[in-house]
Design a protein around this motif. Structure first.
Motif, PDB file in Angstrom:
ATOM      1  N   ASN A  35      36.648  36.826  47.811  1.00  0.00           N
ATOM      2  CA  ASN A  35      37.651  37.591  47.069  1.00  0.00           C
ATOM      3  C   ASN A  35      37.334  39.073  47.234  1.00  0.00           C
ATOM      4  N   GLU A  37      39.305  42.815  47.282  1.00  0.00           N
ATOM      5  CA  GLU A  37      40.540  43.566  47.081  1.00  0.00           C
ATOM      6  C   GLU A  37      40.594  44.762  48.032  1.00  0.00           C
ATOM      7  N   HIS A  44      41.432  36.696  50.213  1.00  0.00           N
ATOM      8  CA  HIS A  44      41.303  35.642  49.196  1.00  0.00           C
ATOM      9  C   HIS A  44      41.352  34.309  49.916  1.00  0.00           C
ATOM     10  N   LEU A 133      48.779  35.414  49.955  1.00  0.00           N
ATOM     11  CA  LEU A 133      47.800  36.089  49.096  1.00  0.00           C
ATOM     12  C   LEU A 133      46.565  36.562  49.849  1.00  0.00           C
ATOM     13  N   ASN A 162      40.990  27.914  42.345  1.00  0.00           N
ATOM     14  CA  ASN A 162      40.839  29.042  43.270  1.00  0.00           C
ATOM     15  C   ASN A 162      39.413  29.096  43.793  1.00  0.00           C
ATOM     16  N   THR A 167      41.181  28.998  47.796  1.00  0.00           N
ATOM     17  CA  THR A 167      41.202  30.258  47.045  1.00  0.00           C
ATOM     18  C   THR A 167      42.574  30.920  47.026  1.00  0.00           C
ATOM     19  N   GLY A 168      43.230  31.022  48.169  1.00  0.00           N
ATOM     20  CA  GLY A 168      44.494  31.746  48.238  1.00  0.00           C
ATOM     21  C   GLY A 168      45.726  30.862  48.346  1.00  0.00           C
ATOM     22  N   LYS A 175      50.155  28.824  41.447  1.00  0.00           N
ATOM     23  CA  LYS A 175      48.857  28.948  42.108  1.00  0.00           C
ATOM     24  C   LYS A 175      48.275  27.548  42.324  1.00  0.00           C
ATOM     25  N   ASP A 340      45.802  32.587  37.637  1.00  0.00           N
ATOM     26  CA  ASP A 340      46.731  33.568  38.202  1.00  0.00           C
ATOM     27  C   ASP A 340      46.044  34.395  39.289  1.00  0.00           C
ATOM     28  N   MET A 341      46.812  34.730  40.318  1.00  0.00           N
ATOM     29  CA  MET A 341      46.285  35.619  41.351  1.00  0.00           C
ATOM     30  C   MET A 341      47.369  36.595  41.777  1.00  0.00           C
ATOM     31  N   THR A 342      47.007  37.875  41.766  1.00  0.00           N
ATOM     32  CA  THR A 342      47.879  38.924  42.283  1.00  0.00           C
ATOM     33  C   THR A 342      47.179  39.581  43.456  1.00  0.00           C
ATOM     34  N   ARG A 347      52.391  37.849  43.464  1.00  0.00           N
ATOM     35  CA  ARG A 347      51.727  37.216  42.341  1.00  0.00           C
ATOM     36  C   ARG A 347      52.033  35.722  42.330  1.00  0.00           C
TER      37      ARG A 347
END
Length: 372
Positions: A35, A37, A44, A133, A162, A167-168, A175, A340-342, A347
């Protein structure tokens, strides 16, 4: 949170101790998760390893089979399974563009063990697409990540949601990710265990069913990464894939493993999947019930035959039901465990226990409490 903890019953069978693929004795699962960013280059993704038997797989091969419900996906190592019904490596699950890197890492790990033996290996690597994602074009999975997943492999409870290769991932526009479940047959039906591990990344929202109830119709207006995208339309609902690994301690022959793998289709269908052109639905099943299979070694001539046992065909139905139920429950567990994943301007919302229970009640479901 897992679906049985909510009092929701999937099928009629009973799970094993961990309600996991690791309820099959000797099976171990490990994950490595990334993960990072970095805007549109955010990472991800990850890799998940399934070991059929603890220790070096080559020295303890098992029978296996596979099935492709829809081929809009890829996998390494399935041709030898189709030809010989033989599995002598771990099974790995990752993202679509990392199949080659994971395969090469598994070969490198095998080479360290066998040294200069005259032997080859064809690792089994399954994939699903996480490019909404995850920066999938960056091909971020490395040899070290695979080694870490192998080092993490263990029996007992398996992390879900996740994590690792999941994960993604996105499932039914929520999700998604990794999920697992198991079924143990009654003694009169053989007493064997069937476990499933899924990487769930498929499905339309409106088609989603849980325990037979059409919850997707109730939840159709919840945010979707395919419909309500900040960064513009990146795909269409239902695209993606599902990779399923089934394990059993029943003494199945290769063609029976293939038949078992086919029943993963039933579990996916009960959830509302299996009808999308853009989904690669690929399933592998292995059986550890025969523990005396010979090791391939081209430096010497081995014995010419091996005595094996098999389940009689009139006992296969219970195994088929167990496989279908385990896959169905594993997918729901993946949805519930996900968070949740953004990322990359998109999202993916988790379905969440409260929202799922509310939708179930709205469609007429009533709780039937059961042992966890």
């Amino acid at each position: 949170m897992r679906i049985r903890e909510l009092g929701v019953r999937i099928g009629r069978g009973m799970p094993g101790r961990f309600n996991s693929i690791t309820d099959v004795d000797g099976v171990r699962v490990g994950h490595h998760t990334l993960n990072i960013e970095a805007g549109d280059a955010s990472v991800h993704t990850g890799v998940t390893i399934i070991e059929p038997r603890a220790g070096l797989a080559r020295s303890q091969p098992c029978f296996a089979g596979c099935h492709v419900l829809n081929g809009n996906g890829d996998a390494a190592g399935l041709e030898w399974i189709r030809e010989a019904g033989w599995l002598a490596t771990p099974i790995a699950v990752t993202n679509t563009h990392s199949v080659g890197a994971v395969r090469d890492a598994l070969i490198a790990a095998e080479r360290n063990e066998v040294k200069d033996s005259v032997y080859w290996c064809m690792p089994v690597v399954l994939e699903t697409f996480d490019g909404i994602l995850n920066d999938i074009w960056g091909q971020h999975i490395t040899v070290d990540h695979v080694r870490r997943a192998q080092a993490d492999a263990r029996s007992g409870r398996v992390m879900e949601g996740n994590v690792g290769g999941g994960t993604g991932m996105i499932c039914h526009e929520f999700k998604g990710g990794i999920g697992t479940a198991s079924r143990v047959l009654p003694p009169a039906e053989g007493g064997w265990t069937v476990g499933a591990l899924v990487q769930a990344n498929y499905g339309r929202r409106d088609a989603l069913r849980v325990a037979g109830y059409p919850v997707g119709e109730v939840l159709r207006d919840i945010h979707s990464p395919f419909r309500d995208t900040a960064g513009g339309r990146r795909g269409e609902a239902g695209m993606g894939s599902i990779a399923v690994t089934l394990a059993t301690d029943a003494p199945l022959l290769p063609h029976q493993c293939t038949r078992l793998a086919q029943r993963a289709s039933v579990g996916v269908a009960r959830m509302g999947g299996g009808t999308e052109d853009g989904s690669g639905d690929i399933f592998v099943a292995f059986a550890v019930g025969n523990s005396n299979l010979p090791v391939t070694d081209y430096t010497r001539i081995g014995k010419s035959s091996t005595v094996v046992t098999m389940v009689n065909n009139d006992h296969m139905s219970a195994l088929f039901m167990a496989a279908a139920e385990a896959v169905e429950e594993a997918i729901v567990n993946a949805l519930l465990a996900a968070t949740d994943m953004t990322a990359r301007g998109e999202r993916a919302e988790a379905i969440g226990a409260a929202r799922l229970l509310s939708a179930l009640h709205e469609t007429g479901w009533r709780s039937t409490r059961m042992p966890v």
